[in-house]
Every structure is written in C-alpha cells, then in structure tokens.
Design a protein around this motif. Structure first.
Motif, PDB file in Angstrom:
ATOM      1  N   ALA A  23      36.500  40.085  33.917  1.00  0.00           N
ATOM      2  CA  ALA A  23      37.327  41.007  34.699  1.00  0.00           C
ATOM      3  C   ALA A  23      37.581  40.463  36.108  1.00  0.00           C
ATOM      4  N   VAL A  24      36.583  39.819  36.699  1.00  0.00           N
ATOM      5  CA  VAL A  24      36.760  39.214  38.025  1.00  0.00           C
ATOM      6  C   VAL A  24      37.778  38.073  37.944  1.00  0.00           C
ATOM      7  N   ALA A  25      37.659  37.247  36.904  1.00  0.00           N
ATOM      8  CA  ALA A  25      38.620  36.154  36.720  1.00  0.00           C
ATOM      9  C   ALA A  25      40.026  36.700  36.528  1.00  0.00           C
ATOM     10  N   ARG A  26      40.170  37.750  35.745  1.00  0.00           N
ATOM     11  CA  ARG A  26      41.487  38.374  35.535  1.00  0.00           C
ATOM     12  C   ARG A  26      42.067  38.870  36.858  1.00  0.00           C
ATOM     13  N   ALA A  27      41.207  39.436  37.708  1.00  0.00           N
ATOM     14  CA  ALA A  27      41.671  39.956  38.999  1.00  0.00           C
ATOM     15  C   ALA A  27      42.219  38.853  39.895  1.00  0.00           C
ATOM     16  N   LEU A  28      41.799  37.611  39.640  1.00  0.00           N
ATOM     17  CA  LEU A  28      42.182  36.491  40.504  1.00  0.00           C
ATOM     18  C   LEU A  28      43.348  35.667  39.967  1.00  0.00           C
ATOM     19  N   ILE A  29      43.818  35.947  38.763  1.00  0.00           N
ATOM     20  CA  ILE A  29      44.777  35.059  38.110  1.00  0.00           C
ATOM     21  C   ILE A  29      46.083  34.931  38.891  1.00  0.00           C
ATOM     22  N   ASN A  30      46.502  35.984  39.585  1.00  0.00           N
ATOM     23  CA  ASN A  30      47.777  35.949  40.303  1.00  0.00           C
ATOM     24  C   ASN A  30      47.625  35.627  41.787  1.00  0.00           C
ATOM     25  N   HIS A  31      46.486  35.030  42.193  1.00  0.00           N
ATOM     26  CA  HIS A  31      46.242  34.691  43.599  1.00  0.00           C
ATOM     27  C   HIS A  31      46.436  35.906  44.518  1.00  0.00           C
ATOM     28  N   PRO A  32      45.733  37.017  44.276  1.00  0.00           N
ATOM     29  CA  PRO A  32      45.961  38.220  45.085  1.00  0.00           C
ATOM     30  C   PRO A  32      45.474  38.046  46.519  1.00  0.00           C
ATOM     31  N   LEU A  33      46.052  38.827  47.420  1.00  0.00           N
ATOM     32  CA  LEU A  33      45.555  38.843  48.796  1.00  0.00           C
ATOM     33  C   LEU A  33      44.188  39.506  48.873  1.00  0.00           C
ATOM     34  N   LEU A  34      43.961  40.493  47.998  1.00  0.00           N
ATOM     35  CA  LEU A  34      42.755  41.311  48.090  1.00  0.00           C
ATOM     36  C   LEU A  34      42.294  41.740  46.703  1.00  0.00           C
ATOM     37  N   ILE A  35      40.989  41.645  46.457  1.00  0.00           N
ATOM     38  CA  ILE A  35      40.390  42.198  45.240  1.00  0.00           C
ATOM     39  C   ILE A  35      39.771  43.545  45.579  1.00  0.00           C
ATOM     40  N   LEU A  36      40.126  44.575  44.806  1.00  0.00           N
ATOM     41  CA  LEU A  36      39.542  45.901  44.941  1.00  0.00           C
ATOM     42  C   LEU A  36      38.595  46.127  43.768  1.00  0.00           C
ATOM     43  N   ALA A  37      37.330  46.360  44.063  1.00  0.00           N
ATOM     44  CA  ALA A  37      36.319  46.528  43.017  1.00  0.00           C
ATOM     45  C   ALA A  37      35.721  47.929  43.104  1.00  0.00           C
ATOM     46  N   ASP A  38      35.834  48.686  42.027  1.00  0.00           N
ATOM     47  CA  ASP A  38      35.370  50.070  41.990  1.00  0.00           C
ATOM     48  C   ASP A  38      34.080  50.164  41.185  1.00  0.00           C
ATOM     49  N   GLU A  39      32.951  50.266  41.870  1.00  0.00           N
ATOM     50  CA  GLU A  39      31.632  50.344  41.236  1.00  0.00           C
ATOM     51  C   GLU A  39      31.478  49.283  40.142  1.00  0.00           C
ATOM     52  N   PRO A  40      31.696  48.003  40.454  1.00  0.00           N
ATOM     53  CA  PRO A  40      31.723  46.977  39.401  1.00  0.00           C
ATOM     54  C   PRO A  40      30.387  46.733  38.724  1.00  0.00           C
ATOM     55  N   THR A  41      29.282  47.187  39.336  1.00  0.00           N
ATOM     56  CA  THR A  41      27.966  46.974  38.728  1.00  0.00           C
ATOM     57  C   THR A  41      27.364  48.289  38.230  1.00  0.00           C
ATOM     58  N   GLY A  42      28.169  49.350  38.225  1.00  0.00           N
ATOM     59  CA  GLY A  42      27.641  50.674  37.914  1.00  0.00           C
ATOM     60  C   GLY A  42      27.030  50.814  36.538  1.00  0.00           C
ATOM     61  N   ASN A  43      27.539  50.078  35.552  1.00  0.00           N
ATOM     62  CA  ASN A  43      27.045  50.207  34.177  1.00  0.00           C
ATOM     63  C   ASN A  43      26.184  49.025  33.731  1.00  0.00           C
ATOM     64  N   LEU A  44      25.732  48.210  34.687  1.00  0.00           N
ATOM     65  CA  LEU A  44      25.059  46.967  34.324  1.00  0.00           C
ATOM     66  C   LEU A  44      23.571  46.998  34.659  1.00  0.00           C
ATOM     67  N   ASP A  45      22.794  46.218  33.896  1.00  0.00           N
ATOM     68  CA  ASP A  45      21.390  46.054  34.232  1.00  0.00           C
ATOM     69  C   ASP A  45      21.261  45.072  35.400  1.00  0.00           C
ATOM     70  N   SER A  46      20.050  44.866  35.870  1.00  0.00           N
ATOM     71  CA  SER A  46      19.846  44.062  37.080  1.00  0.00           C
ATOM     72  C   SER A  46      20.278  42.609  36.884  1.00  0.00           C
ATOM     73  N   LYS A  47      20.042  42.061  35.693  1.00  0.00           N
ATOM     74  CA  LYS A  47      20.432  40.678  35.436  1.00  0.00           C
ATOM     75  C   LYS A  47      21.951  40.527  35.457  1.00  0.00           C
ATOM     76  N   SER A  48      22.639  41.447  34.791  1.00  0.00           N
ATOM     77  CA  SER A  48      24.101  41.389  34.764  1.00  0.00           C
ATOM     78  C   SER A  48      24.689  41.677  36.142  1.00  0.00           C
ATOM     79  N   THR A  49      24.045  42.565  36.897  1.00  0.00           N
ATOM     80  CA  THR A  49      24.494  42.851  38.259  1.00  0.00           C
ATOM     81  C   THR A  49      24.465  41.593  39.103  1.00  0.00           C
TER      82      THR A  49
END
Length: 251
Positions: free
Chosen positions: A151-177
C-alpha cells in the motif's frame, strides 16, 4: 509543502451543530515525516479528510505545494487526489484479484498514464520496500506487513507531493508495525517522500520527525524529536498524553 491555517469544520446533527475543528493551523515541510495524535473525537480524522479534499472545511486555508485547495473545482480536486496525494489506509484496500505489482500500478492505470517508465517505477518500489519476491502474489497470499508495504508503494507510484496515512498500523502486530514504519522511513530517505500520518500509537509516532497533538479540535501541543533517541521521544509523547488526560474536564 503543506500549510493549514485556521481550519474550521462543523457537522450538523438534527438542529445541533458540532464544531470538530476549531481553528487548526500547522505545516509540513518537504521531506518531513509528521504524525498527528489525539484521543477519539479530537478531530484528527476530520483534519485528514479535509486535507485529502474528501470533505470541505467551513473556513480556513489548505495549501499544498502553493495551491489553495479550497479554490479548486471537483475535476481539479480529483486530479490533486490522483497525482499529488498518495493514500495509505488502515485496511490496506488492496484489490484481491490483482497481484502485488498490479495493485501498486493501480493509480497509474486509473489515471491512464501507463508507460514503460511507470512500470519500471513499480519494480523500483518493489525493490525499495523489499517486496520484489512477492510481486506476483495476490493479497490473500501475503502477510499484513507485506500488504501495508504494498500500500505504501502504491501511494508513491505517481510521485505525489504528500502521502496521507490514516492509522496505517492500527490493525498490525508489533513486528508488522515496525516493517510498515520502516517502509515510511525508507520512502522518506530514499525517495524524499513527505508523509503526514494520523495515529493513536505513540510507538509509531515516535519514529516521526515531529508530532502534532490535537485535543478538542485545536492543536494542543507539537513535539519535535530532533536528535533525541526514539525511546526517549516516545517517553515524552506518553508524558504529554498523560498530561492531556489530567487536564481533561472529564478525567
């Protein structure tokens, strides 16, 4: 890069108006990794939705790369969302019928800008985020951390000025976070990405350059990490959270 000035937003429920944002002002510089923290109902998600142009503010200013977003029509806003903003969501929002690589390319496919250069960019992003080995797999075949890196890679594909991340680690365990935060850091250092993340997690926020804490619709405090060690910065974030709780009229 991003400048928000005196932003206000209210919601109407029946005959009652609830003011969620009460004059929020902040800025994010190019190449910064900034987090917004705050308790439920503080206005942080509404702030993100206003910046992303999915809801309109009642008043105030949002400037992205020198462009005043409130002055744009719907077609121009759609172009901003597709070309100048990258989005990372809590629930990944990957398409199950597409491979990892195809999911990364999706914004370019939707925008009608598929070229050999864009496909090379997708392969480069797979390399940067350590997902080249799974690029032909489907979302059901990969881990939560791998999904979020996709999902992070997808957010970057169009060379955006800004990435907006909404609780990106909310559903992840500590390792995945840790893997996801490492992806953001890699995007920041290797690709000069600018990242604005909403989170309730002091651990995730402690990796940021700066943390803006919102309470009751206003900026309550902003903390800068500087040269401080991550663990020490997290302690300061936890201290601030406890102090905010003690000051609350409901505590």
């Amino acid at each position: 890069m991003l400048t928000v000035e005196n932003l206000r937003k209210s919601y109407q429920v029946g005959k009652t108006s609830y003011e969620v944002l009460k004059g929020v002002s902040l800025n994010v510089k190019k190449g910064e990794f900034v987090a917004v923290m705050g308790p439920s109902g503080s206005g942080k998600t509404t702030l993100l939705n206003c910046i992303s142009c999915y809801i309109s503010a009642d008043s105030g200013s949002i400037r992205l790369g020198g462009t005043e977003l409130a002055q744009l029509g719907e077609d121009a806003l759609a172009e901003v969302r597709n070309k100048k903003l990258g989005f990372v969501f809590q629930d990944f929002l990957l398409l199950d019928g597409l491979t990892v690589r195809q999911n990364i390319l999706l914004p370019s496919i939707i925008g009608g800008v598929m070229t050999d250069l864009v496909e090379s960019r997708a392969d480069q992003l797979c390399d940067v985020f350590g997902i080249s080995a799974i690029r032909d797999k489907y979302p059901a075949e990969i881990s939560g951390g791998e999904k979020q890196r996709t999902a992070v890679a997808r957010a970057l594909i169009n060379h955006p000025l800004l990435i907006l991340a909404d609780e990106p680690t909310g559903n992840l365990d500590s390792k995945s976070t840790r893997a996801v935060i490492a992806s953001f850091q890699q995007a920041q250092t290797a690709l000069e990405a600018t990242i604005f993340m909403v989170t309730h997690d002091s651990f995730a926020a402690s990796f940021c350059d700066r943390v803006v804490i919102i309470r009751d619709g206003v900026v309550w405090r902003a903390l800068e990490k500087g040269t401080e060690e991550r663990e020490k910065f997290q302690d300061h974030l936890l201290d601030a959270t406890r102090e905010m709780g003690r000051e609350s009229p409901f505590s």
